[in-house]
Motif scaffolding. Structure first.
Motif, PDB file in Angstrom:
ATOM      1  N   ILE A   2       0.820  -1.118   0.007  1.00 46.71           N
ATOM      2  CA  ILE A   2      -0.040  -0.054   0.023  1.00 46.71           C
ATOM      3  C   ILE A   2       0.755   1.401  -0.145  1.00 46.71           C
ATOM      4  O   ILE A   2       1.776   1.164   0.610  1.00 46.71           O
ATOM      5  N   ARG A   3       0.556   2.131  -0.931  1.00 47.66           N
ATOM      6  CA  ARG A   3       1.535   3.487  -0.787  1.00 47.66           C
ATOM      7  C   ARG A   3       0.367   4.489  -0.628  1.00 47.66           C
ATOM      8  O   ARG A   3      -0.654   4.782  -1.495  1.00 47.66           O
ATOM      9  N   ARG A   4       0.600   5.340   0.357  1.00 47.67           N
ATOM     10  CA  ARG A   4      -0.325   6.390   0.860  1.00 47.67           C
ATOM     11  C   ARG A   4       0.645   7.313   1.564  1.00 47.67           C
ATOM     12  O   ARG A   4       1.692   7.057   1.977  1.00 47.67           O
ATOM     13  N   ASP A   5      -0.001   8.583   1.860  1.00 47.63           N
ATOM     14  CA  ASP A   5       0.746   9.773   2.693  1.00 47.63           C
ATOM     15  C   ASP A   5       0.601   9.114   4.033  1.00 47.63           C
ATOM     16  O   ASP A   5      -0.689   9.053   4.558  1.00 47.63           O
ATOM     17  N   PHE A   6       1.589   9.127   4.838  1.00 49.09           N
ATOM     18  CA  PHE A   6       1.427   8.761   6.292  1.00 49.09           C
ATOM     19  C   PHE A   6       1.682  10.290   7.107  1.00 49.09           C
ATOM     20  O   PHE A   6       2.211  11.296   6.533  1.00 49.09           O
ATOM     21  N   SER A   7       1.347   9.980   8.440  1.00 50.13           N
ATOM     22  CA  SER A   7       1.364  11.206   9.321  1.00 50.13           C
ATOM     23  C   SER A   7       1.755  10.805  10.777  1.00 50.13           C
ATOM     24  O   SER A   7       1.918   9.677  10.950  1.00 50.13           O
ATOM     25  N   GLU A   8       2.066  11.861  11.650  1.00 51.31           N
ATOM     26  CA  GLU A   8       2.084  11.503  12.985  1.00 51.31           C
ATOM     27  C   GLU A   8       0.910  10.549  13.466  1.00 51.31           C
ATOM     28  O   GLU A   8       1.167   9.554  14.414  1.00 51.31           O
ATOM     29  N   ARG A   9      -0.080  10.714  13.014  1.00 55.66           N
ATOM     30  CA  ARG A   9      -1.358   9.846  13.630  1.00 55.66           C
ATOM     31  C   ARG A   9      -0.981   8.485  13.238  1.00 55.66           C
ATOM     32  O   ARG A   9      -1.409   7.574  14.298  1.00 55.66           O
ATOM     33  N   ASP A  10      -0.476   8.136  12.067  1.00 54.97           N
ATOM     34  CA  ASP A  10      -0.161   6.764  11.901  1.00 54.97           C
ATOM     35  C   ASP A  10       0.915   6.250  12.899  1.00 54.97           C
ATOM     36  O   ASP A  10       0.864   4.841  13.245  1.00 54.97           O
ATOM     37  N   ALA A  33      12.465   6.962   5.427  1.00 53.90           N
ATOM     38  CA  ALA A  33      12.724   8.255   4.582  1.00 53.90           C
ATOM     39  C   ALA A  33      12.277   9.509   5.432  1.00 53.90           C
ATOM     40  O   ALA A  33      12.675  10.518   4.631  1.00 53.90           O
ATOM     41  N   ASN A  34      11.930   9.469   6.539  1.00 55.72           N
ATOM     42  CA  ASN A  34      11.582  10.692   7.192  1.00 55.72           C
ATOM     43  C   ASN A  34      12.329  10.587   8.575  1.00 55.72           C
ATOM     44  O   ASN A  34      11.652  10.220   9.617  1.00 55.72           O
ATOM     45  N   PRO A  35      13.456  10.916   8.603  1.00 57.41           N
ATOM     46  CA  PRO A  35      14.089  10.818  10.159  1.00 57.41           C
ATOM     47  C   PRO A  35      13.539  11.541  11.397  1.00 57.41           C
ATOM     48  O   PRO A  35      13.512  10.946  12.383  1.00 57.41           O
TER      49      PRO A  35
END
Length: 263
Positions: A2-10, A33-35
């Motif tokens: 699955i490819r989607r935008d993740f956030s702090e909520r995830d 990819a997001n240190p």
């Protein structure tokens, strides 16, 4: 995958086991990819572990019947019900000077009156201390080795000119500090440790409440807070030291904090 935008909520969903299994690989790739987000995930995991350890003795206790009835609407909510200090501190975790120096030093050992602002400050300070003082690797965000940056960063974020008091004369060395939420504002927490590994913390936040000072304990065998509110800020020194010793440390911190605000 699955490819989607993740956030702090995830991040929170992953920690709670609510992230769908078919999104896990993409989520892990997003963290790599997001240190900054990966660092948050590490910190949130450590905080969750610390909270579980701190409250392991009460997490599995059944909810009292009277509270369950209130939540379910089966009983009216009564005002002015006596509250357990321990549960107030637990709730806070799940988430300064009247007059001149002489007056403060003479009165710091007094017990504070029942005032919501004072209770809130002391409870937040004790809850933060319970969670982070027990941490070995993630107790602070900025170490004492970067003291200048620590003081500047916390001053800018809290909105007060802060200095990290030198408590070496009291037997405590600065470990570092971190930024914490404090209701609708922010708080600075400075952590200190003695040569035996015993820790105390200094909790400082902007506070508009009336002048006050005193001591506060959330549980008979738990840490105490010596606190004061004045001049638009509130501060609490928290630890499990004998009250007299904690008061002496608090006085030392008070003098230095006041001097820093005036400079």
């Amino acid at each position: 995958m699955i490819r989607r935008d993740f956030s702090e909520r995830d991040i929170h969903m992953a920690l709670d086991g609510e992230l769908p299994a078919d999104e896990r690989a993409a989520y892990e790739a997003w963290l790599d990819a997001n240190p900054e987000m990966k660092a948050k995930s590490v910190r949130f995991t450590a905080d969750r572990t610390a909270l579980q350890a701190a409250f392991a003795g009460v997490l599995d206790e059944p909810v009292p019947a009277r509270l369950r009835k209130v939540v379910l609407g089966e009983a009216p909510v009564k005002a002015a019900v006596p509250r357990s200090r321990w549960w107030l501190a637990a709730a806070a975790a799940v988430f300064v000077v009247a007059g001149g120096l002489g007056g403060y030093l003479a009165g710091i050992d007094g017990i504070g009156q029942e005032n919501p602002a004072e209770d809130r400050l002391a409870e937040q300070a004790i809850a933060a201390h319970v969670v982070f003082a027990a941490e070995k690797q993630h107790a602070v965000e900025v170490p004492a080795s970067d003291k200048d940056h620590l003081e500047t960063w916390l001053s800018n974020r809290v909105g007060l000119k802060l200095v990290a008091p030198d408590l070496t004369a009291n037997g405590f060395q600065l470990v570092g500090g971190r930024l914490l939420p404090a209701g609708e504002s922010k708080a600075a927490m400075l952590l200190y440790e003695d040569d035996k590994g015993q820790r105390i913390s200094l909790f400082v936040t902007a506070e508009s409440a009336e002048n006050a000072k005193g001591t506060y304990a959330s549980a008979q065998d738990g840490p105490q807070a010596v606190y004061w509110l004045d001049k638009g800020y509130g501060c609490a020194v928290v630890g499990s030291l004998p009250r007299e010793q904690l008061a002496i440390v608090a006085k030392s911190a008070y003098v230095q904090l006041l001097a820093g605000l005036a400079s």
